[in-house]
Enzyme design. Structure first.
Site, PDB file in Angstrom:
ATOM      1  N   CYS A  14       0.785  -1.244   0.000  1.00 18.09           N
ATOM      2  CA  CYS A  14       0.000   0.000   0.000  1.00 18.09           C
ATOM      3  C   CYS A  14       0.810   1.283   0.000  1.00 18.09           C
ATOM      4  O   CYS A  14       0.746   2.053  -0.952  1.00 18.09           O
ATOM      5  CB  CYS A  14      -0.944  -0.015   1.196  1.00 18.09           C
ATOM      6  SG  CYS A  14      -2.130  -1.352   1.102  1.00 18.09           S
TER       7      CYS A  14
HETATM    8  N1  LIG Z   1      -2.612  -6.289   1.405  1.00 15.61           N
HETATM    9  C1  LIG Z   1      -3.207  -5.310   2.034  1.00 15.61           C
HETATM   10  O1  LIG Z   1      -2.972  -5.098   3.205  1.00 15.61           O
HETATM   11  C2  LIG Z   1      -4.219  -4.415   1.331  1.00 15.61           C
HETATM   12  C3  LIG Z   1      -5.022  -3.586   2.110  1.00 15.61           C
HETATM   13  C4  LIG Z   1      -5.970  -2.797   1.511  1.00 15.61           C
HETATM   14  C5  LIG Z   1      -6.098  -2.791   0.113  1.00 15.61           C
HETATM   15  N2  LIG Z   1      -5.282  -3.581  -0.646  1.00 15.61           N
HETATM   16  C6  LIG Z   1      -5.492  -3.544  -2.097  1.00 15.61           C
HETATM   17  O2  LIG Z   1      -6.235  -4.692  -2.507  1.00 15.61           O
HETATM   18  C7  LIG Z   1      -5.795  -5.143  -3.795  1.00 15.61           C
HETATM   19  C8  LIG Z   1      -5.309  -6.577  -3.725  1.00 15.61           C
HETATM   20  O3  LIG Z   1      -4.182  -6.630  -2.862  1.00 15.61           O
HETATM   21  P1  LIG Z   1      -3.659  -7.980  -2.207  1.00 15.61           P
HETATM   22  O4  LIG Z   1      -2.732  -7.558  -1.120  1.00 15.61           O
HETATM   23  O5  LIG Z   1      -4.792  -8.890  -1.886  1.00 15.61           O
HETATM   24  O6  LIG Z   1      -2.822  -8.589  -3.413  1.00 15.61           O
HETATM   25  P2  LIG Z   1      -2.252 -10.084  -3.535  1.00 15.61           P
HETATM   26  O7  LIG Z   1      -1.118 -10.007  -4.494  1.00 15.61           O
HETATM   27  O8  LIG Z   1      -2.037 -10.666  -2.177  1.00 15.61           O
HETATM   28  O9  LIG Z   1      -3.447 -10.902  -4.193  1.00 15.61           O
HETATM   29  C9  LIG Z   1      -3.970 -10.600  -5.414  1.00 15.61           C
HETATM   30  C10 LIG Z   1      -4.334 -11.908  -6.120  1.00 15.61           C
HETATM   31  O10 LIG Z   1      -4.971 -11.578  -7.350  1.00 15.61           O
HETATM   32  C11 LIG Z   1      -4.606 -12.569  -8.296  1.00 15.61           C
HETATM   33  N3  LIG Z   1      -4.871 -12.088  -9.644  1.00 15.61           N
HETATM   34  C12 LIG Z   1      -4.117 -11.292 -10.445  1.00 15.61           C
HETATM   35  N4  LIG Z   1      -4.745 -11.093 -11.625  1.00 15.61           N
HETATM   36  C13 LIG Z   1      -5.913 -11.788 -11.578  1.00 15.61           C
HETATM   37  C14 LIG Z   1      -6.992 -11.980 -12.495  1.00 15.61           C
HETATM   38  N5  LIG Z   1      -6.981 -11.388 -13.666  1.00 15.61           N
HETATM   39  N6  LIG Z   1      -8.010 -12.761 -12.102  1.00 15.61           N
HETATM   40  C15 LIG Z   1      -8.015 -13.344 -10.887  1.00 15.61           C
HETATM   41  N7  LIG Z   1      -7.035 -13.216  -9.992  1.00 15.61           N
HETATM   42  C16 LIG Z   1      -5.990 -12.433 -10.322  1.00 15.61           C
HETATM   43  C17 LIG Z   1      -3.135 -12.832  -7.987  1.00 15.61           C
HETATM   44  O11 LIG Z   1      -2.726 -14.084  -8.501  1.00 15.61           O
HETATM   45  C18 LIG Z   1      -3.131 -12.778  -6.457  1.00 15.61           C
HETATM   46  O12 LIG Z   1      -3.314 -14.056  -5.878  1.00 15.61           O
HETATM   47  C19 LIG Z   1      -4.745  -4.142  -4.235  1.00 15.61           C
HETATM   48  O13 LIG Z   1      -5.338  -3.131  -4.976  1.00 15.61           O
HETATM   49  C20 LIG Z   1      -4.237  -3.581  -2.910  1.00 15.61           C
HETATM   50  O14 LIG Z   1      -3.689  -2.279  -3.055  1.00 15.61           O
HETATM   51  C21 LIG Z   1      -4.365  -4.406  -0.060  1.00 15.61           C
END
Ligand SMILES: NC(=O)c1ccc[n+]([C@@H]2O[C@H](COP(=O)([O-])OP(=O)(O)OC[C@H]3O[C@@H](n4cnc5c(N)ncnc54)[C@H](O)[C@@H]3O)[C@@H](O)[C@H]2O)c1
Length: 428
Positions: free
Chosen positions: A268
């Site tokens: 983030c």
């Molecule tokens: N990790 C955090 O603490 C957090 C907190 C708030 C918001 N976010 C936001 O949430 C979103 C996701 O973050 P995250 O930490 O879960 O990421 P992550 O990398 O842990 O997980 C994302 C998943 O999406 C999958 N993916 C990619 N392309 C895809 C597609 N076309 N179809 C299906 N699956 C697909 C990836 O393989 C991965 O497993 C981001 O925008 C991030 O900024 C994250």
């Protein structure tokens, strides 16, 4: 309702990472939904199908329970998206060459579009710049379905606020912002989350919800940069910044405590404010100066840690080149195994480039990491501490034995103020 209910609605959660997996499991546990956990990473889907969780906030036991109840089905097969009632998009929003990369969101929107039916709901959760839901996701869904967002299907944005590893404020306890492209969409999005979380907070539009998330993260980013800069100046002035921050924190209003550290990491803080500054510069042709400044300060912190280490070794007539340095913690925050964008990895790289013999202990990190193979992963032991010319506390995992660290180390640079004060311990 528990797992024994008889859910009739199908929910697709696209992206089964730190955000999507906890939401999928909570939705399955609510007893209201049949949950399809969709992810393109086949290896992740295999792990999930075997009830192996890679996210701290979801225990493998919880995963096993929802799998056994048939309430949660992980899949990498796009055809399993057919027939959904609600779809949540929680895929990565990284930077590519310093610019927002929305290709993952676009891919999911294109996959969902031909499967849209009248009355269904699509919610974007990924962090992104204001306008993404209405200007990118909406048109892609409309184009691929022939339906219209609002009159035909509901569309909204609900930012994820999870704080991985936080045992007080979990997904269900943290108020959830909800928004929709029209009143009916807002109601549909709200009704979906109301069945899982304690409090939903409606906001006037998806753009407001998108900006709210970036306000939260930019606020943290800037305040961390502020205390980091104060810590650097205070050190040179011979003043203990940490005690000054403690003192300021006694003010019961108008002050929020942040503490210095070796930089910011995770998915983030190093990324999200750039989404906002990119949008400002694209739409208005102006720079977001606060974000630029915070980036400058926070990105400099790993260099500053190395500089302080150099000075400490120099005082003992040693160079970094040839010294043995033990790093404690590689994850970007305590008690998690997430090392994405972790400043600790940058500290390790800088020290290796200078010729140090770098060892690192981090019990939370099990995944193979994209680090220099010269970095030696070790356990935190009395022998490792005694053999190190310098120890650096980078991530203050609760599981480290800080008394042992203080007792057995010749010198410690404590970037998190976890050690008791003594001559051999310096604060960042
Ligand atoms: N990790 C955090 O603490 C957090 C907190 C708030 C918001 N976010 C936001 O949430 C979103 C996701 O973050 P995250 O930490 O879960 O990421 P992550 O990398 O842990 O997980 C994302 C998943 O999406 C999958 N993916 C990619 N392309 C895809 C597609 N076309 N179809 C299906 N699956 C697909 C990836 O393989 C991965 O497993 C981001 O925008 C991030 O900024 C994250």
């Amino acid at each position: 309702m528990g797992l024994g209910g008889c859910p009739t609605e199908t929910v697709v959660i696209a992206g089964q990472g730190y955000v999507g997996l906890p939401l999928a499991v909570l939705a399955a546990e609510s007893g209201h939904f049949q949950v399809v956990g969709y992810d393109v990473a086949v290896s992740r889907i295999k792990q999930l199908s075997a009830a192996e969780s890679y996210v701290e906030d979801v225990s493998s036991a919880r995963l096993a329970a929802v799998l056994a109840a048939g309430a949660y089905r992980p899949t990498a097969d796009e055809r399993d998206l057919d027939g959904f009632d609600v779809a949540v998009i929680s895929v990565p929003t990284p930077l590519r060459e310093g610019q927002p990369d929305l290709s993952h969101i676009e891919a999911v929107a294109r996959a969902l579009a031909p499967r849209l039916r009248r009355g269904c709901t699509v919610v974007l959760e990924s962090t992104t710049y204001p306008g993404t839901t209405e200007e990118l996701v909406g048109p892609l869904l409309e184009e691929g379905s022939g339906l219209r967002a609002g009159p035909d299907f509901s569309l909204g944005y609900s930012p994820e606020r999870i704080d991985p590893g936080n045992r007080v404020w979990g997904l269900a306890e943290t108020p959830k912002l909800v928004s929709g492209v029209d009143e009916a969409s807002l109601e549909a999005v709200r009704a979906f989350y109301d069945r899982m979380v304690n409090t939903t907070v409606p906001v006037p539009s998806p753009k407001v919800a998108e900006l709210a998330k970036l306000v939260e993260n930019t606020f943290r980013h800037i305040n961390i940069a502020l205390v980091n800069e104060i810590a650097m100046f205070a050190h040179e002035l011979g003043i203990d910044a940490w005690s000054a921050i403690d003192a300021a924190s006694t003010k019961p209003f108008g002050f929020l405590r942040f503490t210095p550290g070796p930089g910011v990491g995770g998915h983030c803080l190093p990324v999200d404010p750039v989404y906002l500054s990119w949008r400002v510069s694209r739409a208005l042709g102006r720079r977001f100066r606060f974000v630029d400044l915070a980036n400058d300060v926070n990105e400099h912190m790993p260099d500053y840690v190395v500089q302080r280490l150099m000075e400490a070794l120099n005082r003992r007539r040693r160079s970094v080149n040839g010294s043995r340095v033990l790093l404690l913690g590689l994850a970007y925050k305590p008690n998690t195994g997430d090392a994405r964008e972790s400043p600790a990895l940058r500290v390790a790289e800088l020290l290796l480039e200078l010729g140090a013999d770098v060892h690192a202990a981090d019990p939370h990190l099990v995944e193979p990491m994209p680090v220099d193979p010269r970095l030696v992963r070790v356990e935190l032991t009395a022998q490792e501490l005694a053999a190190a010319d310098a120890v650096v506390v980078l991530t203050d995992h609760d599981g480290f034995d800080y008394d042992l660290v203080a007792e057995r180390s010749a010198y410690v640079l404590d970037c998190r103020r976890r050690l008791a004060r003594r001559d051999s311990v310096e604060l960042l």
